[in-house]
Write a protein that holds these residues in place. Structure first.
Motif, PDB file in Angstrom:
ATOM      1  N   ARG A 442     -21.280   5.208  13.944  1.00 35.52           N
ATOM      2  CA  ARG A 442     -21.053   4.105  14.613  1.00 35.52           C
ATOM      3  C   ARG A 442     -21.047   4.062  16.190  1.00 35.52           C
ATOM      4  NH1 ARG A 442     -17.033   1.080  16.871  1.00 35.52           N
ATOM      5  NH2 ARG A 442     -17.074  -1.414  16.646  1.00 35.52           N
ATOM      6  N   GLU A 443     -20.501   5.093  16.900  1.00 41.38           N
ATOM      7  CA  GLU A 443     -20.557   5.338  18.346  1.00 41.38           C
ATOM      8  C   GLU A 443     -21.916   5.419  18.893  1.00 41.38           C
ATOM      9  OE1 GLU A 443     -19.533   9.574  16.700  1.00 41.38           O
ATOM     10  OE2 GLU A 443     -18.849   7.206  16.267  1.00 41.38           O
ATOM     11  N   ASP A 446     -22.334   1.260  19.108  1.00 39.62           N
ATOM     12  CA  ASP A 446     -21.362   0.447  19.266  1.00 39.62           C
ATOM     13  C   ASP A 446     -20.143   1.255  19.666  1.00 39.62           C
ATOM     14  OD1 ASP A 446     -19.383  -1.438  19.684  1.00 39.62           O
ATOM     15  OD2 ASP A 446     -19.698  -2.587  17.934  1.00 39.62           O
ATOM     16  N   GLU A 447     -19.694   1.351  20.906  1.00 41.54           N
ATOM     17  CA  GLU A 447     -18.570   2.114  21.519  1.00 41.54           C
ATOM     18  C   GLU A 447     -17.353   1.578  21.568  1.00 41.54           C
ATOM     19  OE1 GLU A 447     -19.957   3.860  24.865  1.00 41.54           O
ATOM     20  OE2 GLU A 447     -21.353   5.464  23.955  1.00 41.54           O
ATOM     21  N   ASP A 449     -13.898  -0.702  20.262  1.00 40.31           N
ATOM     22  CA  ASP A 449     -12.716  -0.252  19.325  1.00 40.31           C
ATOM     23  C   ASP A 449     -13.156  -0.556  17.819  1.00 40.31           C
ATOM     24  OD1 ASP A 449     -11.474   1.260  21.392  1.00 40.31           O
ATOM     25  OD2 ASP A 449     -10.228  -0.480  21.696  1.00 40.31           O
ATOM     26  N   ARG A 450     -12.619  -0.142  16.814  1.00 40.13           N
ATOM     27  CA  ARG A 450     -12.730  -0.709  15.412  1.00 40.13           C
ATOM     28  C   ARG A 450     -11.575  -1.741  15.051  1.00 40.13           C
ATOM     29  NH1 ARG A 450     -15.851   3.434  11.701  1.00 40.13           N
ATOM     30  NH2 ARG A 450     -16.776   4.861  13.175  1.00 40.13           N
TER      31      ARG A 450
END
Length: 648
Positions: A442-443, A446-447, A449-450
């Protein structure tokens, strides 16, 4: 693409296919899977009501150019005219809609779904031998169900990846991707036709990017597009909205393409090749050291990674074998030959999910037989083939072979009929156990927060996008007012080909969801049909359409292969299912009538196509010309009529 963009894609692909990424990815998937299983057991995915949605895939040809308006004294100086290529006559309205984001991304996050790659690829069986087993050797561990990214813009049955989704962008962060030259340039309204109408052939063409600024969403090939309805409650009002959405969104997407001298065709397989020919178009690629990038594939890093994963398993070349054609390709792009529609049915009762899923497996053969629409490859693929023999031996649904053979290159085929479920948590375990293809973290994309379910299970959902079964479970999605939250489970019904008209697509959607609901709510004993017979029935339907040897268990618990009995119950229980959802009888007649007429007439779009090719060949046309003439007839009929039954 620019050199910098290509370099970025190549770097992402190499990272995706590295051993280190695979280890990290699988560890995250396993952890997220345990969380999902606990939530399923706790009833977190229970909801209030059923809900439904639909995905529709199309392909592009160049539009029929309009005749120039004659200059007269009365209209001198006024050369304006309508855009080339009218939208389908039977599709009305205009208006949009997002999608039921199977990637678990809320629709507010950016209009895409994500990491699925739904081709229709190769299997050990590939419709030439035995169908691929769903882990036949070990029924205790066989995998058979898990959704792809679900239901969002750009998720097609091809590779079901939305290039615009946060899960599968067209390009790495901070880069701009050029999707290639448009098929044609925009022209002013007072320009002369860009082609002499007498020279129009209806050839496959690439879609300009501007087409995707409307209702159309990107798909695997540069010629592919998809539209999706937002999910609605499965009741009278919800089905009315679905009907309007399919009509409006398809018409708008087709009009947007028409404005660019392209026509989006509601068909299951293109047969008139592009200018350069089918094999050159599907084979064109560049090699950047160890990474292959197909020229006519969307330059999304995930697409490229999946392509290279499949190629690596296949030894650098993927074979494709169907009646009348045998060849090999250096990319998986031949999967983009095929287009489909995919009904979705969200099940509110988590505990009952296996009942619906297992019943749905046993409907695959009869419903595919009613909908077949891809009996021919592009005309130039056939070299020295006898027309009569091809018409006699070709499969009614070549899409099934195309999808299976394009991506079933690993030791454990990924595209096949799934095994039955014993428990709802099986849908999670099967994704975990499936072969890992082209993992992303994911990072990389998209960095932040989840903060949502979609974020929390990002890697699991990404892997679920390569769990290519003909029937899958989608975990999560968008909230549906009065029906469900984003924490839901739904069945994605994948084998149905795109149909000639919106009415046909809506009819098949209603038939599919109504039948599955009716069988379970009425306690029909169809689940007693052995799974092996359901699988055999499915592949026989792909080969033989309405002449298939279908397997069924009647309401009285008796085994039968009598098609009269099979379809009597198919339509009867579909009606019962729709009635259970309080849909009026008159509307049920409108939904199911066009499909019932096919059964009564003994005709489907595929049999219509085969008959046309046979007739043209008998009149002295070459096989190539006969297929192309058939396809142009199909196009004109799809513009002229409102449902396939009117063709008969």
């Amino acid at each position: 693409m620019t050199n910098d963009t290509t370099d970025d894609i190549v770097e992402l692909v190499r990272r995706s296919l590295s051993d280190a990424t695979d280890e990290t990815f699988e560890q995250r998937v396993a952890e997220q899977a345990e969380t999902l299983k606990q939530a399923i057991r706790a009833g977190t995915f229970d909801n209030e009501e059923f809900s439904v949605g639909l995905e529709v895939e199309l392909y592009a040809i160049n539009s029929v150019p309009e005749e120039p308006e004659p200059d007269t004294a009365d209209d001198e100086g006024d050369e304006s005219r309508e855009p080339a290529g009218d939208a389908e006559a039977d599709l009305g309205g205009g208006g949009g809609g997002g999608a039921w984001d199977s990637s678990l991304e809320p629709s507010s996050s950016g209009g895409g779904s994500g990491a699925s790659l739904e081709p229709e690829g190769d299997a050990g069986d590939s419709l030439l031998g035995d169908p691929p087993d769903e882990d036949e050797a070990d029924p205790g561990t066989d995998t058979g169900n898990a959704g792809d990214d679900g239901f969002g813009p750009g998720e097609g049955p091809s590779l079901d990846v939305d290039p615009d989704s946060p899960l599968a962008p067209d390009e790495p962060d901070n880069t701009e991707v050029d999707d290639g030259e448009p098929a044609v340039e925009e022209t002013d309204e007072d320009d002369e036709p860009y082609m002499d109408p007498e020279e129009w052939e209806g050839r496959l063409t690439r879609l300009p990017d501007v087409v995707f600024e409307g209702e159309a969403n990107k798909e695997l090939g540069l010629h592919n597009a998809e539209v999706n309805t937002e999910p609605n409650s499965f009741d009278q009002s919800g089905m009315e909205v679905q009907t309007t959405a399919v009509e409006m969104q398809t018409k708008q997407a087709r009009q947007q393409a028409s404005n660019q001298h392209c026509e989006l065709i509601p068909d299951a397989m293109w047969t008139i090749p592009p200018e350069e020919g089918s094999e050159p178009y599907l084979s064109a690629h560049e090699r950047h050291d160890d990474v292959v990038i197909a020229d006519n594939m969307r330059p999304a890093p995930r697409y490229v990674a999946l392509d290279n994963e499949a190629l690596n398993h296949a030894g650098g070349e993927i074979e494709f074998d169907v009646p009348g054609y045998s060849g090999a390709f250096p990319t998986i792009l031949f999967e983009s030959l095929a287009t489909s529609i995919q009904p979705h049915l969200q099940i509110p009762d988590t505990e009952a999910f296996p009942d619906y899923y297992n019943a749905a497996i046993r409907t695959l053969g009869p419903l595919l037989a009613l909908s077949t629409n891809s009996p021919f490859l592009p005309a130039d693929c056939y070299d020295g083939v006898d027309p009569e023999r091809l018409c006699r031996e070709t499969h009614h649904e070549l899409r099934i072979a195309a999808f299976e053979q394009s991506v079933n290159t690993s030791e454990n085929p990924k595209v096949k009929v799934p095994r039955d479920l014993d428990a709802t948590t099986d849908v999670v375990d099967r994704v975990v156990e499936d072969d890992c293809f082209a993992p992303f973290l994911r990072e990389w994309l998209d960095e932040t927060d989840r903060e949502s379910l979609a974020d929390d299970i990002w890697e699991f959902d990404h892997k679920r996008g390569t769990y290519w079964r003909w029937l899958r479970c989608v975990i999560g999605g968008d909230e549906v007012a009065g029906a469900s939250t984003e924490e839901s489970l739904r069945i994605e019904y994948r084998p149905l080909p795109t149909q000639p008209h919106a009415n046909d697509m809506i009819g098949l959607q209603a038939l599919t969801v109504g039948l599955i609901r009716g069988l379970v709510v009425e306690g029909h004993p169809l689940e007693e049909l052995p799974w092996q017979e359901a699988r055999r029935s499915f592949y026989d339907a792909a080969r033989n359409g309405l002449d298939a040897d279908l397997a069924w268990v009647t309401v009285h618990g008796e085994r039968t292969t009598d098609p009269e009995v099979v379809y009597d119950e198919v339509f009867r229980y579909a009606r019962l299912g729709l009635e259970t959802q309080e849909i009026p009888e008159a509307r049920i007649d409108e939904y199911l009538g066009p499909i019932e007429c096919r059964w009564e007439a003994g005709e489907t779009p595929s049999s219509w196509k085969i008959d046309r090719v046979r007739e043209y060949a008998a009149d002295g046309h070459s096989l190539d010309d006969a297929i192309c003439e058939m396809q142009r007839d199909y196009f004109e009929h799809s513009r002229k009529h409102h449902a396939f039954e009117e063709w008969l």
